[in-house]
Design an enzyme around this catalytic site. Structure first.
Site, short mmCIF file in Angstrom:
data_model
loop_
_atom_site.label_atom_id
_atom_site.label_comp_id
_atom_site.label_asym_id
_atom_site.label_seq_id
_atom_site.Cartn_x
_atom_site.Cartn_y
_atom_site.Cartn_z
N GLU A 95 0.85 -1.20 0.00
CA GLU A 95 0.00 0.00 0.00
C GLU A 95 0.88 1.25 0.00
O GLU A 95 1.98 1.24 0.57
CB GLU A 95 -0.89 -0.06 1.25
CG GLU A 95 -1.79 1.10 1.50
CD GLU A 95 -2.91 1.29 0.49
OE1 GLU A 95 -2.57 1.48 -0.69
OE2 GLU A 95 -4.08 1.27 0.88
N ASP A 96 0.40 2.31 -0.63
CA ASP A 96 1.17 3.55 -0.66
C ASP A 96 1.17 4.25 0.69
O ASP A 96 2.21 4.59 1.23
CB ASP A 96 0.66 4.49 -1.76
CG ASP A 96 -0.86 4.71 -1.70
OD1 ASP A 96 -1.52 4.15 -0.81
OD2 ASP A 96 -1.38 5.45 -2.55
N ASP A 99 -3.93 5.80 6.05
CA ASP A 99 -4.47 7.02 6.63
C ASP A 99 -5.44 6.59 7.75
O ASP A 99 -5.00 6.30 8.86
CB ASP A 99 -5.14 7.80 5.50
CG ASP A 99 -5.65 9.17 5.90
OD1 ASP A 99 -5.05 9.77 6.79
OD2 ASP A 99 -6.64 9.63 5.32
N PHE A 148 -1.69 16.09 3.68
CA PHE A 148 -2.15 15.40 2.47
C PHE A 148 -1.02 15.47 1.47
O PHE A 148 -0.60 16.56 1.06
CB PHE A 148 -3.44 16.00 1.91
CG PHE A 148 -4.06 15.08 0.90
CD1 PHE A 148 -4.89 14.04 1.30
CD2 PHE A 148 -3.76 15.21 -0.45
CE1 PHE A 148 -5.43 13.15 0.37
CE2 PHE A 148 -4.29 14.32 -1.38
CZ PHE A 148 -5.12 13.29 -0.96
N ARG A 161 0.48 12.00 -9.73
CA ARG A 161 1.03 10.68 -9.43
C ARG A 161 2.46 10.50 -9.93
O ARG A 161 3.26 9.81 -9.33
CB ARG A 161 0.17 9.59 -10.08
CG ARG A 161 -1.19 9.40 -9.44
CD ARG A 161 -1.79 8.08 -9.92
NE ARG A 161 -3.23 8.02 -9.71
CZ ARG A 161 -3.81 7.65 -8.57
NH1 ARG A 161 -3.08 7.34 -7.52
NH2 ARG A 161 -5.12 7.60 -8.46
P1 IMP Z 1 -7.47 5.05 4.30
O1 IMP Z 1 -8.53 4.06 3.96
O2 IMP Z 1 -8.08 6.28 4.94
O3 IMP Z 1 -6.33 4.50 5.12
O4 IMP Z 1 -6.89 5.61 2.96
C1 IMP Z 1 -6.08 4.87 2.16
C2 IMP Z 1 -6.00 5.40 0.76
O5 IMP Z 1 -6.35 6.78 0.67
C3 IMP Z 1 -4.59 5.30 0.27
O6 IMP Z 1 -4.38 4.09 -0.37
C4 IMP Z 1 -4.48 6.47 -0.67
O7 IMP Z 1 -4.89 6.07 -1.96
C5 IMP Z 1 -5.45 7.48 -0.13
N1 IMP Z 1 -4.75 8.48 0.68
C6 IMP Z 1 -4.68 8.59 2.03
N2 IMP Z 1 -3.94 9.62 2.41
C7 IMP Z 1 -3.51 10.20 1.26
C8 IMP Z 1 -2.65 11.33 0.99
O8 IMP Z 1 -2.14 12.03 1.88
N3 IMP Z 1 -2.44 11.59 -0.31
C9 IMP Z 1 -2.96 10.86 -1.33
N4 IMP Z 1 -3.74 9.80 -1.12
C10 IMP Z 1 -4.02 9.47 0.16
#
Ligand code: IMP
Length: 176
Positions: A95-96, A99, A148, A161
């Site tokens: 995963e990138d 959050d 962000f 990207r």
């Molecule tokens: P989560 O479900 O809230 O943990 O979000 C996960 C996904 O949201 C990641 O795989 C990203 O694609 C996107 N995401 C979360 N934070 C960021 C950020 O700071 N920049 C860009 N994409 C984000």
């Protein structure tokens, strides 16, 4: 719109190399399938898997994204599933950024239902202060504060990207 350069390309390279070394050491005796969580992890995923010292099976999965906002909707939809059979395999979910953790929690639950031998998580970045569900990160590149960020696969409304480094993004106010 782009504010500060948070992580330089050279630093990202070092982080990826360190993670690859850790994962290499973990791969002994395993039957690995590396699963890239599209689209954000794709640059990280290709760099990481190319640095491993043995061949591994790769596959791709895509869950819903934020759309054109910087907040999670809290509902995760599967857009693209993996195509390989992961039963009995050692899965590494790549995963990138983690959050709230909601996306990864759903993806991991979905994969575990297919009876892999193990499921481990590899994340380039984590924002622990934003977490809504606890999810163990077996291999983590870097913890960051509540920014962000975009670049190196990470987007805002599908933009940025392909930037080679990671930037802190401040959206423009409405109507500008
Ligand atoms: P989560 O479900 O809230 O943990 O979000 C996960 C996904 O949201 C990641 O795989 C990203 O694609 C996107 N995401 C979360 N934070 C960021 C950020 O700071 N920049 C860009 N994409 C984000």
């Amino acid at each position: 719109m782009l504010k500060d350069r948070l992580i330089a390309a050279e630093k990202i390279g070092q982080i990826v190399s360190t993670l690859a070394d850790e994962i290499d050491a973990d791969l002994e005796g395993r039957d690995p399938v590396f699963i890239c969580v599209l689209k954000g992890a794709v640059y990280f995923f290709t760099a990481l898997t190319q640095k491993l010292h043995r061949d591994v099976v790769v596959d791709f999965i895509q869950a819903s994204s934020y759309g054109a906002t910087t907040e999670s909707s809290g509902t995760v939809t599967l857009i693209k599933d993996v195509t390989v059979d992961i039963a009995g395999k050692d899965v590494y979910v790549v995963e990138d950024i983690v959050d709230t953790g909601l996306t990864l929690a759903d993806v991991v639950a979905l994969l575990k239902a297919r009876h892999p031998r193990t499921v481990q998580v590899v994340a380039l970045l984590s924002k622990p202060s934003r977490r809504k569900v606890e999810i163990p990160l077996d291999f983590l590149g870097l913890e960051i504060e509540d920014h962000f960020v975009v670049g190196y696969g990470l987007d805002f409304a599908e933009r940025f990207r392909n930037l080679p480094e990671i930037w802190d993004l401040v959206p423009e106010p409405e109507g500008t």
